[in-house]
Motif scaffolding. Structure first.
Motif, PDB file in Angstrom:
ATOM      1  N   LEU A  63       0.829  -1.206   0.000  1.00  0.00           N
ATOM      2  CA  LEU A  63       0.000   0.000   0.000  1.00  0.00           C
ATOM      3  C   LEU A  63       0.862   1.255   0.000  1.00  0.00           C
ATOM      4  N   TYR A  64       1.938   1.230   0.771  1.00  0.00           N
ATOM      5  CA  TYR A  64       2.836   2.385   0.787  1.00  0.00           C
ATOM      6  C   TYR A  64       3.420   2.638  -0.605  1.00  0.00           C
ATOM      7  N   GLY A  65       3.940   1.579  -1.225  1.00  0.00           N
ATOM      8  CA  GLY A  65       4.527   1.738  -2.550  1.00  0.00           C
ATOM      9  C   GLY A  65       3.514   2.151  -3.592  1.00  0.00           C
ATOM     10  N   LEU A  66       2.308   1.555  -3.535  1.00  0.00           N
ATOM     11  CA  LEU A  66       1.276   1.888  -4.515  1.00  0.00           C
ATOM     12  C   LEU A  66       0.812   3.330  -4.346  1.00  0.00           C
ATOM     13  N   ALA A  67       0.582   3.750  -3.111  1.00  0.00           N
ATOM     14  CA  ALA A  67       0.147   5.123  -2.870  1.00  0.00           C
ATOM     15  C   ALA A  67       1.219   6.119  -3.305  1.00  0.00           C
ATOM     16  N   SER A  68       2.478   5.801  -3.014  1.00  0.00           N
ATOM     17  CA  SER A  68       3.578   6.665  -3.432  1.00  0.00           C
ATOM     18  C   SER A  68       3.612   6.806  -4.948  1.00  0.00           C
ATOM     19  N   SER A  69       3.418   5.698  -5.642  1.00  0.00           N
ATOM     20  CA  SER A  69       3.450   5.738  -7.106  1.00  0.00           C
ATOM     21  C   SER A  69       2.264   6.509  -7.663  1.00  0.00           C
ATOM     22  N   LEU A  70       1.074   6.294  -7.090  1.00  0.00           N
ATOM     23  CA  LEU A  70      -0.116   6.988  -7.575  1.00  0.00           C
ATOM     24  C   LEU A  70      -0.009   8.492  -7.385  1.00  0.00           C
ATOM     25  N   ALA A  71       0.728   8.910  -6.365  1.00  0.00           N
ATOM     26  CA  ALA A  71       0.846  10.344  -6.092  1.00  0.00           C
ATOM     27  C   ALA A  71       1.784  11.053  -7.053  1.00  0.00           C
ATOM     28  N   GLN A  72       2.665  10.321  -7.734  1.00  0.00           N
ATOM     29  CA  GLN A  72       3.684  10.963  -8.561  1.00  0.00           C
ATOM     30  C   GLN A  72       3.103  11.850  -9.670  1.00  0.00           C
ATOM     31  N   PRO A  73       2.151  11.365 -10.493  1.00  0.00           N
ATOM     32  CA  PRO A  73       1.611  12.258 -11.532  1.00  0.00           C
ATOM     33  C   PRO A  73       0.957  13.516 -10.960  1.00  0.00           C
TER      34      PRO A  73
END
Length: 409
Positions: A63-73
């Motif tokens: 969840l941490y990695g996915l949320a971090s990635s989703l926030a990038q754009p």
């Protein structure tokens, strides 16, 4: 009388680092991005130390990695509008506070509170990698220096995943997982402040042109970029699965440090492979290397299917690590060429999102299969096979993309 032009002066990595602000920006970005490598491992170790299962720890890490990635754009779009510093600093403060609070609030609120904190921490991860790539044209207007910096930057990303897991493992087992999370938060904040307060970051604004409004209106996700991003989820899947597989190996063999040593060996291969790749000129196109490198990435994972001993497994993961940086470097160059003018930062952010989403999926699935040694060991190869298959299927859309990185000699 010969009018042959003298050869261009050689470019060295020393010349790149000697350019004003380059060392500060690169070093600060590496420190600020250490939580990307430390937090997933620290979260799993904290969850298991407080009585949770590897599966739950793997879910939180994912969840941490996915949320971090989703926030990038989203972060990239905000930087285009408000600048880097005004986006980096608030995000870093929130991210660091949440990581430090997790071991305090998590046990009292139960799994739900821990999940919310981890999710919020991921969503506030600063987009330092996107920001650094956007700064290179301003800091290094010389194209040859810029190409050498890209090779150095890409190669040094492997250091994050050498130092991060090792540092977390050492802190967690010598002291405790909460201290590992606190150090993770402090390093992330310090690195982000170093970058965000540098003059190039404070003054940066996206390039503008007479037809900038028209360019911003163009569709970003063309067919080539979509195929590229889909394929990179397989690369991220392999890395995420390997991180949890290393923890399972540590428990299986009763060697706690394996949870940090195996990812560190993989990342050391990535670091060395990136430096070697950037030091020479390669024949052919970036598209050709974008296919060849994932093939090597896949072959490097296959020995794990024989259920190697801890020492042999640690040595084996160096090989796919050496190909990882080449894959990512070629992907960034391809994205730069395929993206519409004025929207390359967004393309970089979606590229990072694709790898991060795959990594989170691999982490979660590996957590559920951690008790099945063969299945767990096979997951990295499965992700690499998907990446290679997707790239080969879409290679016609990458044809002719990207210049060759200029070597640093």
């Amino acid at each position: 009388m010969s009018l042959t032009a003298p050869p261009a002066p050689r470019i060295s990595y020393g010349a790149v680092l000697g350019t004003p602000y380059v060392a500060r920006l690169l070093g600060g970005t590496l420190a600020g991005r250490l939580p990307n490598a430390m937090a997933p491992v620290a979260i799993v170790l904290w969850a298991t130390a407080t009585g949770g299962s590897i599966a739950f720890g793997g879910l939180l890490s994912a969840l941490y990695g996915l949320a971090s990635s989703l926030a990038q754009p989203v972060m990239g779009r905000l930087m285009d509008r408000y600048g880097q510093t005004s986006v980096h600093l608030p995000a870093a403060v929130l991210n660091s506070v949440l990581l430090a609070v997790l071991p305090v609030a998590g046990p009292y609120g139960g799994p739900t509170t821990a999940t919310v904190i981890v999710l919020a921490a991921g969503l506030t991860t600063p987009a330092l990698e996107v920001g650094l790539r956007a700064l290179w044209p301003t800091v290094l207007p010389n194209p040859r220096l810029r190409h050498a910096a890209l090779a150095l930057d890409t190669g040094m990303q492997g250091l994050l995943y050498v130092l991060g897991p090792l540092l977390v493992a050492a802190l967690a087992f010598s002291y405790n997982p909460p201290l590992a999370l606190a150090v993770t938060a402090a390093l992330g904040l310090a690195g982000t402040v170093t970058v965000a307060c540098a003059p190039p970051s404070r003054s940066w604004r996206p390039p503008q042109s007479a037809d900038s409004d028209t360019k911003r209106g163009r569709r970003l996700l063309c067919r080539g970029l979509v195929r590229l991003f889909v394929s990179l989820t397989g690369v991220g899947f392999a890395v995420g699965a390997m991180n949890v597989w290393s923890i399972a190996m540590a428990e299986q063999h009763g060697q706690d440090l394996l949870s940090g040593v195996i990812p560190a060996a993989f990342s050391m291969g990535s670091f060395v492979g990136g430096l070697l790749y950037g030091r020479r000129t390669w024949s052919g196109t970036t598209t050709g290397r974008l296919i060849a490198a994932p093939a090597g990435f896949l072959v490097g994972w296959l020995p794990l299917l024989t259920l190697l001993s801890p020492c042999a497994a640690t040595a084996a993961v160096v090989v796919p690590g050496a190909f990882l940086t080449v894959v990512v470097a070629c992907a960034f160059v391809t994205a730069d060429v395929l993206a519409p003018a004025g929207r390359t930062s967004e393309a970089y952010a979606w590229l990072i999102l694709s790898i991060g989403a795959g990594q989170s999926t691999g982490t979660a699935l590996a957590g559920h299969l951690a008790e099945h040694p063969l299945a767990s060991a096979a997951l990295p190869a499965a992700g690499a096979a998907f990446a290679l298959t997707a790239l080969m299927a879409g290679r016609g859309h990458f044809s002719g993309s990207g210049p060759t990185l200029q070597p640093a000699r």
